[in-house]
Structures are given as structure tokens and as C-alpha cells.
Scaffold this motif. Structure first.
Motif, mmCIF file in Angstrom:
data_model
loop_
_atom_site.group_PDB
_atom_site.id
_atom_site.type_symbol
_atom_site.label_atom_id
_atom_site.label_comp_id
_atom_site.label_asym_id
_atom_site.label_seq_id
_atom_site.Cartn_x
_atom_site.Cartn_y
_atom_site.Cartn_z
ATOM 1 N N ARG A 13 25.803 -45.129 -39.486
ATOM 2 C CA ARG A 13 24.474 -45.279 -39.340
ATOM 3 C C ARG A 13 23.690 -45.005 -40.627
ATOM 4 O O ARG A 13 24.347 -44.222 -41.593
ATOM 5 C CB ARG A 13 23.800 -44.717 -38.136
ATOM 6 N N VAL A 25 30.421 -39.254 -31.830
ATOM 7 C CA VAL A 25 29.469 -39.498 -32.579
ATOM 8 C C VAL A 25 29.790 -38.066 -33.764
ATOM 9 O O VAL A 25 29.792 -37.281 -33.383
ATOM 10 C CB VAL A 25 28.096 -39.411 -32.336
ATOM 11 N N HIS A 26 29.958 -38.610 -35.288
ATOM 12 C CA HIS A 26 30.392 -37.737 -36.027
ATOM 13 C C HIS A 26 29.092 -37.395 -37.114
ATOM 14 O O HIS A 26 28.748 -38.213 -37.880
ATOM 15 C CB HIS A 26 31.742 -38.006 -36.800
ATOM 16 N N GLY A 27 28.589 -36.020 -36.969
ATOM 17 C CA GLY A 27 27.309 -35.894 -38.040
ATOM 18 C C GLY A 27 27.561 -34.591 -38.868
ATOM 19 O O GLY A 27 28.766 -33.990 -39.177
ATOM 20 N N THR A 28 26.684 -34.471 -39.871
ATOM 21 C CA THR A 28 26.764 -33.283 -40.640
ATOM 22 C C THR A 28 25.661 -32.448 -40.682
ATOM 23 O O THR A 28 25.041 -32.110 -41.317
ATOM 24 C CB THR A 28 27.098 -33.956 -42.237
ATOM 25 N N GLY A 29 25.000 -32.458 -39.430
ATOM 26 C CA GLY A 29 23.821 -31.681 -39.206
ATOM 27 C C GLY A 29 22.499 -32.584 -38.847
ATOM 28 O O GLY A 29 21.459 -32.011 -38.980
ATOM 29 N N GLN A 30 22.618 -33.854 -38.858
ATOM 30 C CA GLN A 30 21.511 -34.700 -38.591
ATOM 31 C C GLN A 30 20.663 -34.322 -37.408
ATOM 32 O O GLN A 30 21.252 -34.022 -36.460
ATOM 33 C CB GLN A 30 21.933 -36.082 -38.403
ATOM 34 N N THR A 31 19.402 -34.425 -37.457
ATOM 35 C CA THR A 31 18.370 -34.471 -36.478
ATOM 36 C C THR A 31 17.689 -35.237 -36.492
ATOM 37 O O THR A 31 17.625 -36.566 -37.315
ATOM 38 C CB THR A 31 17.383 -32.994 -36.743
ATOM 39 N N ARG A 32 16.969 -35.951 -35.232
ATOM 40 C CA ARG A 32 16.348 -37.049 -34.884
ATOM 41 C C ARG A 32 14.924 -36.816 -35.191
ATOM 42 O O ARG A 32 14.216 -35.968 -34.779
ATOM 43 C CB ARG A 32 16.414 -37.577 -33.492
ATOM 44 N N PRO A 33 14.321 -37.732 -36.322
ATOM 45 C CA PRO A 33 12.789 -37.535 -36.612
ATOM 46 C C PRO A 33 11.965 -37.745 -35.543
ATOM 47 O O PRO A 33 12.253 -38.411 -34.609
ATOM 48 C CB PRO A 33 12.771 -38.714 -37.718
ATOM 49 N N LEU A 44 25.396 -40.883 -39.911
ATOM 50 C CA LEU A 44 25.968 -40.626 -38.512
ATOM 51 C C LEU A 44 27.180 -41.680 -38.264
ATOM 52 O O LEU A 44 27.074 -43.035 -38.783
ATOM 53 C CB LEU A 44 25.432 -40.682 -37.343
ATOM 54 N N ASN A 91 21.559 -43.005 -41.567
ATOM 55 C CA ASN A 91 21.672 -41.550 -41.475
ATOM 56 C C ASN A 91 22.762 -40.774 -41.816
ATOM 57 O O ASN A 91 22.636 -39.669 -41.575
ATOM 58 C CB ASN A 91 20.804 -40.975 -40.187
#
Lengths: 426, 426
Positions: A111, A418-426, A115, A113
Motif C-alpha cells: 500500500r 498485514v505487515h507494518g512499521t507503526g502505521q496509523t490510520r489518518p 503496509l 503507506n
């Protein structure tokens, strides 16, 4: 075990089987491929070692079947020999060789962002298999479900209960040898119909899907009464349409093979539709080739005008799955008339067009609503093994989840990682 | 139309709706992408033109709702404005931009005998959508089903029947302008519960799947009573596990976002599990950040020892979906204890681990049996749009067919196209 059975109602017994299957399924769901494959290999070895026990159980079953006056064909399906038991063991080993579907990545994308999303196969859960007097299904279905990480509850025909029990004992030895729960593959130890009723109601939420394997009446009952999803087909009312651009020589070969290679399987041809433009040129040659091999041809006035020795067809013939050396034949005006006939009488299983015109083939394959739609190939290819899927537990004609041959992949679900690095949803 | 309705029983009416949907579905199934997209664009235009009619219908609904003493939140959900109607039109146009799933090749492979096999997406058939008082669902669900080549039967809440009818009239104008059957998108014209009952029984075989959109009691009734498959989730009891290797700063950001960005959506965090090794270092900071934003924290004795202003948690808290500024918090011994808690209390919807240890993340994502399992990212990403799927009709937690966000691809089935050159089966 029988003592326990006698002390319980069928409802309680089946509820407990469901609970034990669910618990085993949780362990299977995360069992590594190596462990499942070890179990399958140990199961094959245990089946070979248990050959005398399985034959002894089968003798008991056969005596009861003979006493009950069963037909020769029925007895043959229920008969085990050393050779057939070796084939069961070999089939278990073939399933070892299949890729483990669990954990395989079906799709992956990133994605904007950052993700990373993966769609990954997971087991379905607990599968119920209801089958008639074919003891090999005990091993085949048990192993296929295990490979896909599912627990399975097997309810075989009462006629082969002793054969099934002996095979099942060998499967449990294999599970134990690999450190997997024996409840991963359970057989229903009672033969009353109430047990089937409990399975159709879903074992109080502990059965996720039912696969019926057997004749039309069994499948019909399961499809009508089941409160859980069913992977099945009621019948294979298979059509071939000979288009005006069909190659004659190819048509004869494919039609003869589709009808006569084996007449008793669900992919066998039952109705031939012929474009009127080639009825005179193609149909007599096709009909003669079939008749020479002992096939009865049924048709209407036009077919009888063009060909010899045609049995008059009735309306019922268009909706009859003969599973025999009989073929119904109809001359149709064009592609649309052929597709209308298939939509009206077909069973959404397997249908085929013979044509050298690619655009016509494209339309047929796009518009005919069947699980398998072939162009210039025998309908007898409707089979998981022929598709390269390995073993199959059946062919499904529904549109939900599984369609066509049901192999290990079709016995799975999926989830999203879902693999993230600390993403938050705006 | 109302005259016709009054002359028929609900059973007859619904049976006829099912038959018309099935007939329309056959046409939609083979409609080209361009034609469906033209219908969607025309639908958007017709909705804009119909804005005065839709507002008039909505005024009628709102008056009745106010007279009935509905809550402000309920009224707000049912209220349409020019801006909200423009958003409905825009959402229709967004669906035009999605790839057409029908006909797309999911997998393709060759066999040693030269057969070429393709697994190709096809529509599911007829979809039933049962929803509460959100008129935008009429357009969203109708358009999403159309895009995937499905006919749809919409049964909206009785409170917004006039709004739904006005929107539906615009959708039908769009279908007609593109030459597609108006029966492709039908709304149930009566508001009695018997109509829902007929849908749950599957419209005599003419309804293939039901999607409920609304509160828990609606979804519960549909899941319990439906005789056809259901794509749904009952609740989103979402967990985050803060592992011993979790980064504190990242954790605070992800947790605050997961809980508080929007508290009323199914992906909102409800229970926080914290590894005991970082309970003293991490938990007070996390709790303080949440409390500063007005979130109530509920926990047991250990949490109350470590943090201030903690409301004592009861057993019920672990299975409560608050959908509010409340979070239950538990300190757990390790990863296994966290996964056991999730297996026991979770809803198989969305769960997340915060850790810098890849092996721990891998285990969590493999073993937790939820539709969406995240690593180091907000649980509020549990959404078809955020996944890049475009519009979604809901999120499913079952294991059959659809799981996770249900977008256009999940509203399809598939078939096999087999391309030969005259092959016969040996």
C-alpha cells in the motif's frame, strides 16, 4: 469404545465427536508440513502392516452384504483385496508429495503507506464426509483433509463399517507416530441415520463443511437438509456441442472418448448437440462410430431422418444422466440454441464445444455456466488428477467457495497478514 | 407497483422477485465491463438529477422517525443532505474505476498432454442485502453487486423506505440507459418481517448469498436463520498484544489510533494484552496517553497496581465490544497466554501484535485465527478501502468463500476453462 457409545445418546456422542474434532483442528491448523507428511507416510506404512486386519474386517462386511442380498456391483465396490489395500497405501503416499497449501501466499501487495498485505491460505476447520460403501474413501478423505490442516469426521456406509474401522485404526497409528492428535481423523462409530442428521445440523457449530460421496439420493438428502455448506454435485449432465466449424475427425475421437471411455463417471457425455449446418456431414459418422462400440443413440425426428437405428427420444431424455452406453442427440439451429439447451437441462458440471472457430469457442466458454467448460477436449478430463491438482475429494457444482474438482487447495480458507512499521490510520 | 403488491401474499411477491433477479442475473453475468460501467455512470448522473426527489423522500422518512421517537444518532444515520447525496453519486463513480473482476484469470497452467487450464472469475449469481436505516447502502450495495455481474435484492430498513425508493428509482434509470435489465437491482417494496424470512429461506433457490449490514441483533438473526450462505461478522472484538520486544513509542501511537480514531467501527481496539516483562515500562505510558484523550481503562489487580485510575474489570469485559471510549487491559505471561486469550474471547475479526521481534510476529500472525492479523499497524486499517480493494460491502469472519473485507472480487465465483486441440483421456 463401544461401551462408551452404548451409554450415550447419538446426539451426545456426535456433539462430543464435534468438540474433539474442533480441538484437534486447532492443533492441525498450525502443524508444520513435515509433521503432517510424516503422519501420512506412517499411515501408509500402518495400512500395509494392517492388511490382514483390514481383510478380516472386510470379510465380515462382505458376508453381511451377501446375506443382505446386495448386487454384484455393490459387492465389488465394497470388496478389498491385497492389491486394493496397497493402492490405498500408495494413494496416501501420493498425498505426501502434494504441496502443503497451508501458509502459501495467494496474493501479496503493498500500500502507498508502506503496509504490506498478504492473503495466505489457512485450513477450513472441521470437514464432515458422508459416504457409501467404498472403504478407500476412509483413507483418501482422511488424508486429504489432514494435508490441508483440517480435522475430519468420517461417516461411511454401514455395509463397510468393519473395513472402515480397520483402516481407521491404521490411520490413527500414523497420526500418533507423528505426534498429531488421533481425533484429527474420527469415524462415527454408530450406523444409525440420526448420526447423519447430527452432522447435517453441523455438530453444534463444530462442523464447517460437508462433502457427500455417493449416489444421487445421498447427495440429494445432504443438499436438502444440511445447515452447513456442502461441496457436491448432484449429477453430471454433460453436453458436447458440435459447432458448424467443428473438425469431423477430432469430433469423432473426442465424442467417442467422452461417452465411452468410462460411462459411469460424472464427466461422461450424456447429450450431444449438433449444429444443423453440419448435421448431414458430421452426425452420421459420429453416430456410426458410437454404435459400432455398442452405444445406443436416442434422438428426435431430424436425427432419425439423418441417421440409422436411432431410438426415439422423449422429453425425459434431455434431463437423464444415463451413466451407461446411451447418448441423447439433438440437432440445434446455432450456438445460441445449444447454450439455451444447456442452460435449461444442464447440471452446471462439465460441458464442451467442438469447433475450429476461436470466437465461437470463446463465447461458449464465457457464457456456459458450468464448473468446467472445455474446448476441443474430452469431457472425461473433468477430474482433479487430470487437472494436475492431485487427489480430489469430489467435484462441486455450487458457486460458493469450491467449484469444480475439490482438492487440497479447495479445502482451505485464507486470512490477511498485514505487515507494518507503526502505521496509523489518518 | 403498490397495487400489485397489495394483491399478492408476501411469499408470492418474494418468489417473483427471486425469479426476476435470477433472470436478470443471467444477462448481467455476460454483460461486458463497458456496459456495466456505463450503467454505473448513468446511475451517478441520475442520482444527482434526482436529488430533490431523494430529499423529499428522506423528509417523509425523517418525519416518521421523529414521530416514532428515534434517537439523534439514529436520525443522523438516516438523514440525507445534498452533500451526502453527492457522496453517493461519487461512490458510484468510484466503482466504475475498479477493475471488472468477471472474466479475469485467477490462475492458468498447462498439462503435459497440452491442455491449457484457466481458472476464471464468474459472478456469484443473486445476492441479498438486508440493511438498517442507511439509505446510502441502497446505492453502494447495488453498484458493487452490479460491478461483479450479480443481481441484487435489497431489503432496507422500513424507516428509510421512501429514501431508498427514490435512490432505487435513479439506479433503475441508470440500468435502463445502459440497456441492462432493471431487475438487476430490486428493492423489496414491502416492510413486513415475512419478506426478510423469505430471503433467509433463499427465495426458493433464487438467492445465493445474504449480506446483512447493521447492528448485532440483525446479523445474529440472519446468521441463525439463513438457509443460504451469509457474508458477515457478528462483532469485532479486536485485540492488540504488546510483546516484550515492543517499541514503546510506536506502541503508544498505534494503540491510541486503534482505540480512539473512531470508536464505533468494527476494527476499533477493544482489549489490550501486555507482556508482563514490559508491563511496568510500557503500560503506564500507554494508559496515560489513552486517559488523556478521555478513554476509560478497565483492568484487573495487576493493572491497577501498575497504573492509576483503572476501573476494575469483570469477566464480562473480555467479551464486550464497547464501540466506545473504553478499553479493557490485561497483563499476560507471554505470547502463548496472549494467543490463548484471543482464541477464547476473540471474534476472528482483526487482531494485532506490536513487537520488534520478527519470529514472534510470524508466530502470532500464523497462529491467530482471525480474518485480519496485523503486525505493528493500527487495527483501524481493517477496511476494504484501506486494503486497496475499493468499496466493500462488509467484513466477513466466516471461513467459507469470503473472509475479511468483502469487495467486488469476493462477490465472484469462478469456473475452469480448458483449452484443447482434440485431446482424449487414455
Amino acid at each position: 469404545m463401544l461401551e462408551v457409545v452404548e451409554a450415550k445418546t447419538t446426539e451426545d456422542l456426535m456433539a462430543e465427536i464435534g468438540q474433539r474434532a474442533r480441538a484437534a483442528g486447532r492443533i492441525l491448523a498450525i502443524a508444520p508440513a513435515d509433521q503432517k507428511n510424516k503422519a501420512l507416510a506412517e499411515m501408509a506404512a500402518a495400512v500395509r502392516v494392517a492388511t490382514p486386519d483390514i481383510l478380516a474386517g472386510n470379510r465380515l462386511d462382505l458376508e453381511a452384504m451377501k446375506a443382505g442380498g446386495q448386487t454384484a456391483a455393490f459387492l465389488d465396490r465394497g470388496t478389498l483385496t491385497e492389491e486394493r489395500i496397497e493402492a490405498i497405501a500408495k494413494a496416501l503416499e501420493d498425498i505426501v508429495a502434494l504441496d502443503d497449501p497451508v501458509g502459501s501466499v495467494i496474493a501479496a501487495w503493498d500500500r502507498p503507506n508502506g503496509l504490506k498485505i498478504e492473503r495466505v491460505r489457512t485450513p477450513l476447520g472441521v470437514i464432515g464426509v458422508i459416504y457409501e460403501s467404498r472403504p478407500n474413501v476412509t483413507a483418501d478423505a482422511g488424508a486429504l483433509c489432514l494435508k490441508a490442516g483440517n480435522a475430519v469426521v468420517l461417516r461411511g456406509g454401514s455395509d463397510t463399517i468393519n473395513s472402515n474401522r480397520a483402516i481407521h485404526a491404521a490411520l490413527q497409528k500414523g497420526l500418533a507416530a507423528a505426534g498429531l492428535p488421533e481425533d484429527a481423523i474420527q469415524i462415527v462409530p454408530v450406523t444409525d441415520r440420526a448420526a447423519v442428521g447430527e452432522m447435517l445440523r453441523g455438530l453444534q457449530g463444530n462442523l464447517d463443511v460437508i462433502v457427500p460421496r455417493g449416489g444421487r439420493s445421498l447427495v440429494e438428502r445432504v443438499q436438502t437438509e444440511a445447515r452447513v455448506p456442502v461441496f457436491a454435485h448432484l449429477e453430471g449432465l454433460v453436453h458436447i456441442f458440435v459447432d458448424k466449424a467443428a473438425d469431423l475427425e477430432k469430433s469423432v475421437e473426442v465424442i467417442v472418448n467422452s461417452k465411452l471411455r468410462r460411462t459411469g463417471i460424472c464427466g461422461a457425455l450424456e447429450t450431444l448437440l449438433v449444429h444443423e449446418d453440419v448435421a448431414h456431414s458430421h452426425l452420421p459418422v459420429i453416430v456410426k462410430a458410437l454404435q459400432e462400440k455398442g452405444c445406443e443413440i436416442r434422438g428426435g425426428a431430424i436425427v432419425r431422418d439423418i441417421c440409422e437405428n436411432i431410438v426415439p427420444a422423449s422429453e425425459d431424455d434431455w434431463s437423464t444422466e444415463y451413466l451407461d452406453k446411451i447418448l441423447s442427440v439433438k440437432v440445434v439451429a446455432d450456438l445460441d440454441a445449444a447454450m439455451e439447451h444447456i442452460a435449461r437441462y444442464g447440471s452446471n458440471h462439465t460441458d464442451c464445444i467442438l469447433t475450429e472457430d476461436q470466437a465461437t469457442a470463446d463465447r461458449f466458454q464465457r457464457e456456459v455456466d458450468s464448473a468446467i467448460v472445455l474446448h476441443n477436449a474430452s469431457t472425461q478430463f473433468a477430474d482433479g488428477g487430470e487437472f494436475g491438482m492431485g487427489a480430489e475429494i469430489g467435484i462441486a457444482t455450487g458457486r460458493m467457495h469450491a467449484r469444480g474438482p475439490v482438492g487440497v487447495e479447495q479445502l482451505t480458507s485464507f486470512k490477511y497478514k498485514v505487515h507494518g512499521t507503526g502505521q496509523t490510520r489518518p
